[in-house]
Motif scaffolding. Structure first.
Motif, PDB file in Angstrom:
ATOM      1  N   ILE A   1       0.782  -1.385  -0.116  1.00 55.75           N
ATOM      2  CA  ILE A   1      -0.143  -0.032   0.015  1.00 55.75           C
ATOM      3  C   ILE A   1       1.005   1.339   0.150  1.00 55.75           C
ATOM      4  N   THR A   2       0.647   2.126  -1.114  1.00 55.44           N
ATOM      5  CA  THR A   2       1.709   3.179  -1.011  1.00 55.44           C
ATOM      6  C   THR A   2       0.610   4.435  -1.129  1.00 55.44           C
ATOM      7  N   ASN A   3       1.162   5.771  -0.858  1.00 55.29           N
ATOM      8  CA  ASN A   3       0.511   6.738  -0.977  1.00 55.29           C
ATOM      9  C   ASN A   3       1.394   7.830  -1.495  1.00 55.29           C
ATOM     10  N   PRO A   4       1.587   7.896  -2.690  1.00 52.56           N
ATOM     11  CA  PRO A   4       2.229   8.911  -3.426  1.00 52.56           C
ATOM     12  C   PRO A   4       1.972  10.354  -3.222  1.00 52.56           C
ATOM     13  N   LEU A   5       2.824  11.249  -3.112  1.00 50.84           N
ATOM     14  CA  LEU A   5       2.054  12.650  -2.801  1.00 50.84           C
ATOM     15  C   LEU A   5       2.542  13.381  -4.056  1.00 50.84           C
ATOM     16  N   ASN A   6       3.073  13.104  -5.130  1.00 45.22           N
ATOM     17  CA  ASN A   6       3.350  14.056  -6.050  1.00 45.22           C
ATOM     18  C   ASN A   6       3.462  12.955  -7.558  1.00 45.22           C
ATOM     19  N   ASP A   7       3.414  13.546  -8.582  1.00 40.32           N
ATOM     20  CA  ASP A   7       3.416  12.723  -9.791  1.00 40.32           C
ATOM     21  C   ASP A   7       4.240  13.611 -10.767  1.00 40.32           C
ATOM     22  N   TYR A   8       4.889  13.045 -11.646  1.00 43.05           N
ATOM     23  CA  TYR A   8       5.645  13.356 -12.827  1.00 43.05           C
ATOM     24  C   TYR A   8       4.751  13.394 -13.889  1.00 43.05           C
ATOM     25  N   ILE A   9       4.947  14.659 -14.628  1.00 42.21           N
ATOM     26  CA  ILE A   9       4.218  14.713 -15.810  1.00 42.21           C
ATOM     27  C   ILE A   9       5.049  15.012 -16.996  1.00 42.21           C
ATOM     28  N   PRO A  10       4.954  13.925 -18.028  1.00 38.88           N
ATOM     29  CA  PRO A  10       6.124  14.191 -19.142  1.00 38.88           C
ATOM     30  C   PRO A  10       5.570  15.343 -20.020  1.00 38.88           C
ATOM     31  N   PRO A  11       6.544  15.707 -20.565  1.00 36.49           N
ATOM     32  CA  PRO A  11       6.327  17.068 -21.489  1.00 36.49           C
ATOM     33  C   PRO A  11       5.370  16.808 -22.388  1.00 36.49           C
ATOM     34  N   GLU A  12       5.032  15.782 -23.090  1.00 39.05           N
ATOM     35  CA  GLU A  12       4.020  15.594 -24.142  1.00 39.05           C
ATOM     36  C   GLU A  12       2.514  15.468 -23.584  1.00 39.05           C
ATOM     37  N   ASN A  13       2.630  15.619 -22.373  1.00 34.63           N
ATOM     38  CA  ASN A  13       1.026  15.951 -21.728  1.00 34.63           C
ATOM     39  C   ASN A  13       0.783  17.263 -21.293  1.00 34.63           C
ATOM     40  N   ILE A  14       1.831  18.133 -21.650  1.00 34.37           N
ATOM     41  CA  ILE A  14       1.511  19.682 -21.393  1.00 34.37           C
ATOM     42  C   ILE A  14       1.270  20.266 -22.786  1.00 34.37           C
ATOM     43  N   ASP A  15       0.511  21.253 -22.880  1.00 29.50           N
ATOM     44  CA  ASP A  15       0.611  22.117 -24.246  1.00 29.50           C
ATOM     45  C   ASP A  15       1.330  23.262 -23.994  1.00 29.50           C
ATOM     46  N   ILE A  16       0.972  24.054 -23.038  1.00 29.95           N
ATOM     47  CA  ILE A  16       1.721  25.447 -22.650  1.00 29.95           C
ATOM     48  C   ILE A  16       1.989  25.576 -21.265  1.00 29.95           C
ATOM     49  N   TYR A  17       3.243  26.021 -21.039  1.00 35.99           N
ATOM     50  CA  TYR A  17       3.678  26.455 -19.793  1.00 35.99           C
ATOM     51  C   TYR A  17       3.159  27.896 -19.694  1.00 35.99           C
ATOM     52  N   ILE A  18       2.576  28.383 -18.499  1.00 36.16           N
ATOM     53  CA  ILE A  18       2.398  30.035 -18.561  1.00 36.16           C
ATOM     54  C   ILE A  18       3.116  30.427 -17.426  1.00 36.16           C
ATOM     55  N   THR A  19       4.199  31.338 -17.553  1.00 38.99           N
ATOM     56  CA  THR A  19       5.123  31.796 -16.856  1.00 38.99           C
ATOM     57  C   THR A  19       4.952  33.116 -16.492  1.00 38.99           C
ATOM     58  N   ASN A  20       5.560  33.896 -15.581  1.00 40.53           N
ATOM     59  CA  ASN A  20       5.261  35.303 -15.356  1.00 40.53           C
ATOM     60  C   ASN A  20       6.028  36.286 -16.584  1.00 40.53           C
ATOM     61  N   ILE A  21       6.661  35.469 -17.524  1.00 43.34           N
ATOM     62  CA  ILE A  21       7.368  36.245 -18.512  1.00 43.34           C
ATOM     63  C   ILE A  21       6.843  35.872 -19.814  1.00 43.34           C
ATOM     64  N   GLY A  22       5.640  35.291 -19.632  1.00 35.58           N
ATOM     65  CA  GLY A  22       4.884  34.519 -20.999  1.00 35.58           C
ATOM     66  C   GLY A  22       4.784  33.039 -21.224  1.00 35.58           C
ATOM     67  N   GLY A  23       4.246  32.885 -22.193  1.00 29.97           N
ATOM     68  CA  GLY A  23       3.445  31.345 -22.501  1.00 29.97           C
ATOM     69  C   GLY A  23       4.636  30.666 -23.458  1.00 29.97           C
ATOM     70  N   PHE A  24       5.066  29.083 -22.890  1.00 30.21           N
ATOM     71  CA  PHE A  24       6.196  28.569 -23.754  1.00 30.21           C
ATOM     72  C   PHE A  24       5.621  27.330 -23.850  1.00 30.21           C
ATOM     73  N   ALA A  25       5.743  26.633 -25.015  1.00 24.51           N
ATOM     74  CA  ALA A  25       5.692  25.149 -25.265  1.00 24.51           C
ATOM     75  C   ALA A  25       6.701  24.494 -24.435  1.00 24.51           C
ATOM     76  N   PRO A  26       6.398  23.336 -24.073  1.00 22.28           N
ATOM     77  CA  PRO A  26       7.698  22.397 -23.395  1.00 22.28           C
ATOM     78  C   PRO A  26       8.845  22.278 -23.964  1.00 22.28           C
ATOM     79  N   SER A  27       8.753  22.235 -25.333  1.00 25.34           N
ATOM     80  CA  SER A  27      10.193  22.056 -26.012  1.00 25.34           C
ATOM     81  C   SER A  27      10.860  23.298 -26.058  1.00 25.34           C
TER      82      SER A  27
END
Length: 364
Positions: free
Chosen positions: A320-346
């Motif tokens: 029985i495990t209770n993971p507290l976080n997950d790793y999200i691969p870049p192919e599952n993210i479309d855009i990163y929204i940061t305080n300096i703009g939006g960027f593709a994972p690549s």
């Protein structure tokens, strides 16, 4: 307590209280940790004495190693240390460009001091010049850290400015990260110009209480909010226009760390071709790569998954495990929204190169 014999006592005295607070989890929240580390490094630079600026670089690197050991599965400490090291190295490079003959001048003055009969005068003049250069460089570096602190404090403002452009009227959004203050402010800001509905997953078993607080804050800001069980995510995804995810750390390859359960949500979104937007401040971008992904996962109290009073059920369960976080691969993210703009994972690697120096990726 800090056990590093290479650090001077005055630096250790500054470092010990912060390390103790980090290891005891008395300092929580990515933004709070980032600000605390920034202020600590400012105090360390003020207290450190050096004649060669690379001695300061070595001291900050040693401090970074100690801070990373205090929170080995958190990357914020290392990010801030590397940002400060980048500030220092940029100033060193600029000084060398302004005075390209500085090294040769130093060598000539050393030779002259050996040949001169008035050695004491030459040594005194070079010492005064060295102290002045160190003082000027110190003040410039501290101002650079102040700018970094301002960036961290005002990180939500840059993110909020993009919210109205990304969210449409009467759209249905889904967020699986109710513990993210960045996502909360992002949605509240968007509500000032748009009317939309937010679906929030309950995040069983670790974030249930935080989820209810998150929903209440959205409701208080007149945002229509619906709590859904984690198991209904796939069924609801066909109605969702966008998935908004909070990120704990964004790696150079475009992958990120987020709450437990987020990986399941973004997989459902990918199946339904629903765009996934991940919001993260610039200080959460890390120059590291997630090579050992299993080592990144933190594990919590398994009693929350299956209560110890239900011991009869344990006969048919191996682990029985209770993971507290997950790793999200870049192919599952479309855009990163940061305080300096939006960027593709690549494109994240390019932003990383602009803010970090490759020689500091490994602080040890």
């Amino acid at each position: 307590m800090v056990d590093n014999k290479q650090l001077k006592p005055e630096i250790t005295a500054l470092l010990n209280p912060v390390v103790d607070q980090l290891t005891r989890h008395q300092i929580t929240g990515d933004k709070t940790i980032a600000l605390e580390i920034s202020h600590l490094l400012m105090r360390v630079i003020s207290a450190t004495r050096w004649s060669n600026p690379y001695d300061l670089v070595n001291t900050i690197r040693q401090v970074g190693v100690v801070l990373q050991a205090a929170l080995p599965r958190e990357f914020i400490c290392g990010n801030i240390v590397r940002r400060v090291l980048s500030i220092i190295r940029v100033e060193i490079e600029e000084n060398l460009e302004l005075d390209p003959n500085s090294e040769s001048n130093t060598m000539m003055s050393s030779i002259f001091s050996l040949l001169s009969t008035n050695n004491n005068t030459v040594k005194q003049e070079s010492l005064i010049q060295s102290k002045k250069q160190s003082s000027d460089l110190r003040s410039i570096i501290i101002q650079g850290i102040r700018d970094l602190i301002d960036e961290i404090i005002n990180v939500n403002e840059g993110l909020e400015n993009m919210s109205a452009d990304l969210i449409h009227d009467n759209e249905i959004l889904l967020t699986p990260t109710p513990n993210s203050s960045t996502v909360l402010q992002f949605l509240i800001k968007a509500r000032s110009k748009r009317k939309f509905t937010v679906l929030v997953t309950e995040n069983y078993p670790n974030e249930i209480e935080q989820t209810h607080k998150f929903i209440k804050k959205l409701a208080d800001n007149k945002i229509e909010t619906i709590l859904i069980p984690d198991t209904t995510t796939f069924a609801m995804m066909s109605r969702v226009g966008k998935v908004i995810v909070g990120s704990n750390t964004v790696f150079a390859n475009g992958g990120c760390m987020s709450n437990s359960g987020v990986s399941n949500v973004v997989e459902c979104a990918r199946e339904h071709k629903t765009p996934v937007f991940a919001v993260a401040g610039l200080y959460k971008l890390s120059p590291l790569y997630p090579f050992n992904r299993n080592d990144l996962i933190k594990v919590g109290n398994s009693g929350k998954v299956l209560n110890y009073s239900d011991y009869e059920l344990l006969e048919n369960v191996d682990i029985i495990t209770n993971p507290l976080n997950d790793y999200i691969p870049p192919e599952n993210i479309d855009i990163y929204i940061t305080n300096i703009g939006g960027f593709a994972p690549s494109f994240i690697y390019r932003i990383v190169l602009d803010n970090y120096k490759p020689e500091d990726n490994n602080l040890e």
